[in-house]
Design an enzyme around this catalytic site. Sequence first.
Site, short mmCIF file in Angstrom:
data_model
loop_
_atom_site.label_atom_id
_atom_site.label_comp_id
_atom_site.label_asym_id
_atom_site.label_seq_id
_atom_site.Cartn_x
_atom_site.Cartn_y
_atom_site.Cartn_z
N LYS A 173 44.84 -22.56 -41.36
CA LYS A 173 44.44 -23.84 -40.85
C LYS A 173 43.07 -23.96 -40.50
CE LYS A 173 46.57 -26.70 -37.37
NZ LYS A 173 45.31 -27.47 -36.88
N ASP A 206 16.83 -26.41 -61.54
CA ASP A 206 16.82 -27.55 -60.86
C ASP A 206 16.08 -28.62 -61.47
OD1 ASP A 206 17.99 -26.22 -58.74
OD2 ASP A 206 16.33 -26.22 -57.52
N ALA A 207 14.89 -28.25 -62.53
CA ALA A 207 14.26 -29.33 -63.00
C ALA A 207 15.03 -30.01 -64.25
CB ALA A 207 12.92 -28.56 -63.78
N LEU A 254 51.37 -31.48 -36.82
CA LEU A 254 52.31 -30.24 -37.04
C LEU A 254 52.67 -29.85 -35.74
CD1 LEU A 254 50.77 -28.26 -39.76
CD2 LEU A 254 52.44 -30.03 -40.19
N CYS A 289 10.33 -26.42 -20.96
CA CYS A 289 9.18 -26.04 -20.54
C CYS A 289 8.14 -26.92 -21.22
CB CYS A 289 8.84 -24.63 -21.23
SG CYS A 289 7.28 -24.17 -21.46
N CYS A 305 8.91 -22.88 -16.19
CA CYS A 305 9.31 -21.93 -17.31
C CYS A 305 9.24 -20.38 -17.01
CB CYS A 305 8.46 -22.26 -18.53
SG CYS A 305 8.66 -21.13 -19.90
N CYS A 326 3.13 -21.64 -24.30
CA CYS A 326 4.26 -20.67 -23.93
C CYS A 326 4.84 -19.58 -25.17
CB CYS A 326 5.54 -21.69 -24.00
SG CYS A 326 7.12 -20.84 -23.34
N LYS A 332 49.49 -21.10 -34.46
CA LYS A 332 48.06 -21.01 -33.88
C LYS A 332 47.59 -19.51 -33.42
CE LYS A 332 46.77 -25.23 -33.35
NZ LYS A 332 46.19 -25.89 -32.62
N ARG A 374 41.96 -39.65 -40.58
CA ARG A 374 43.24 -39.60 -40.27
C ARG A 374 43.31 -40.79 -38.89
NH1 ARG A 374 46.09 -37.62 -36.19
NH2 ARG A 374 48.25 -36.94 -36.39
ZN ZN Z 1 7.18 -21.87 -21.19
#
Ligand code: ZN
Length: 696
Positions: free
Chosen positions: A128, A43-44, A93, A439, A421, A445, A327, A149
């Site tokens: 397809k 990457d470098a 088509l 919530c 909740c 939570c 299809k 298109r």
């Molecule tokens: Zn919650």
Amino acid sequence: MSDVGTVETMQRDEAAGELEWLAGEIARHDRLYHALDAPEISDADYDALRRRNAAIEARFPDLVRADSPALRVGAPPVEAFGKVAHAVPMLSLDNAMADEDVVEFIARIRRFLNLGEGDPVAISAEPKIDGLSCALRYEDGLLVRGATRGDGTTGEDITANVRTIFDIPQRLAAEGDPPALLEVRGEIFMHHADFQALNRRREDNGDPVFANPRNAAAGSVRQLDSRITARRRLRFFAYAWGEAEPAIDGSYSAFLDRLERLGFNVNPLRRLCRTAGELVEYHREIASMRHELGYDIDGVVLKIDDIALQRRLGFVGRAPRWAIAHKFEAEKVETRLLEIRIQVGRTGALTPVAELESVTVGGVVVSRATLHNQDYIEEKDIRVGDIVTIQRAGDVIPQVVTVDVDRRPEDARPFIFPDHCPECGSLAIRPEGEAVRRCTGGLVCPAQLTERLRHFVSREAFDIEGLGRKQVPQLIEAGLIREPADIFRLARDRGTLDRLESLDGWAEKKVQKLVKALDERRRIGLDRVIYGLGIRFVGETNARLLARHYGSLEGWRSAMLQIGTSDEEALAELNGIDGIGPRIVEALREFFAEGRNVEVLDALTGELQVEAVAMPNGDATPFSGKTLVFTGSLAMSRAEAKARAEALGAKVAGSVSKKTDFVIAGADAGSKARKAAELGIDVLSEAQWMEMAATS
Ligand SMILES: [Zn+2]
């Protein structure tokens, strides 16, 4: 490779030559990385190539190439897409649903061409792709335009967007002998893995998620800001052509091979068949593997392979006589809805889930389907005990599509969506105009706990070395952490540390390191604390704005408590911060209205020394700690002006008040400049501001 320094002494022709080499080399590495998943350099080293390209382009802007690698990251947003008339219409088509339709398709072609019993006709078959068709125009091998298109006759100009898609070459490869003009057509789509990652990110940001990969691809391609498109991982399979010069001859399958040599991806599952029987068999094979492909397909496309025969066959209405889409059957099945359960997502979204009598759909056993949201259940009047039809659309989670009201049990009652909740008992609210109930117990939570704590330790938030995404669930499971403060309490309690040491992967050394890392993080900037709470819509930028505006933890906390009680003055002040929109204000109000969130915050800050946000360039600038208002039209973009001001230690406000220190007035500055004059506030021209900013 030579370093960037030598760019300064580079000659023009040398620069042109190197830019050409870099365009080819970077495109080659892009393809190795993105399409073939086989990078040759680190990457470098790759970044170094891009930096060098950028440096040369900066010095010789007139030499920037049409296939410049810089275009891959997107261009500034446009107001609207231009229109593109398709010289050769992009047709649709005809569909074949049953095997007999394919048999009839072949028979019709044989009759039309008057083929004898013994004359074979080759048909090219391929999956397809369920994506978005697009046309790419190459002149002398260079990509000059991309278009959707649209209605088949006129599409939209999405050139800047398609340039960001790594599967789409900016320059056709010499191996394929690029013609003078070639319009390549194909499908833009998204892999399931990329789709899921995108939706996770959107969920984290509180943005609505995409229903399926096709919608995600379409939404990404039709971004007015192509830099957003660049961040979505879109793919492309080529399968057709529009205008071409010289004309395309020979066979379709040979054309596909040539597309590959030109640098495109062509579907690897394509096959040449010769009889209706082979085509039906091909359809069956592809259908059986569709769930393992990693992308959505909705059938197979069959095309007469001989291009001369295609021309003879021509069109019926708007569809070619030489091609058909076979299809897949819609994967729908009936079953009984046993229960509606409310699932709480990682960001607190309450999603209704249908528990079903198990049933097989498309080869997969399904006992659960999504009911989307409250409105969906109410509109379709879906009740427990109903016989429902479920569908696997694409390859996403199955959904309940219809309900058979006639077979409803007599005692079935409408479903009442909970307003609390089910996981933590906090109030669950549904903001006006939104489909989702959430919530509000963000930090209390359990359903949201893992993601909240992961966010809390992430690099942009508390950035705790040795405690990352991977370790968070482990520590929750071991019962060691339940809220952010617990993370810091770890380091203070010998008993907890002993338990930590006994966990998988936690040797004594590692635990010691963690303790040290935690102690280092006890002194932390207010902006990181705010960001770390993971309040909806409050990203890094907003967290910084809030921290700067309110200055200290105490200042911010007391203002937020007032926000939680919908105090008008506090709300007005918050609304007045430039960059803080109504969504953020509402999210903060919800968060601080829940008393338990405040308890969690206080427990956390009890463990910390929260520092006011350090102003960059601190005391040195005339703008440090000052409030600035920009008005009128500036040469610099608003975003840049704001970033500049903040870098100088200033706050930027949206409106002029007694608290304003400077107004920077561009051309046609109106009421704000007048108000500043009335209040006796210093008004600077853009030039004066630039000069002061430059010397600060
Ligand atoms: Zn919650």
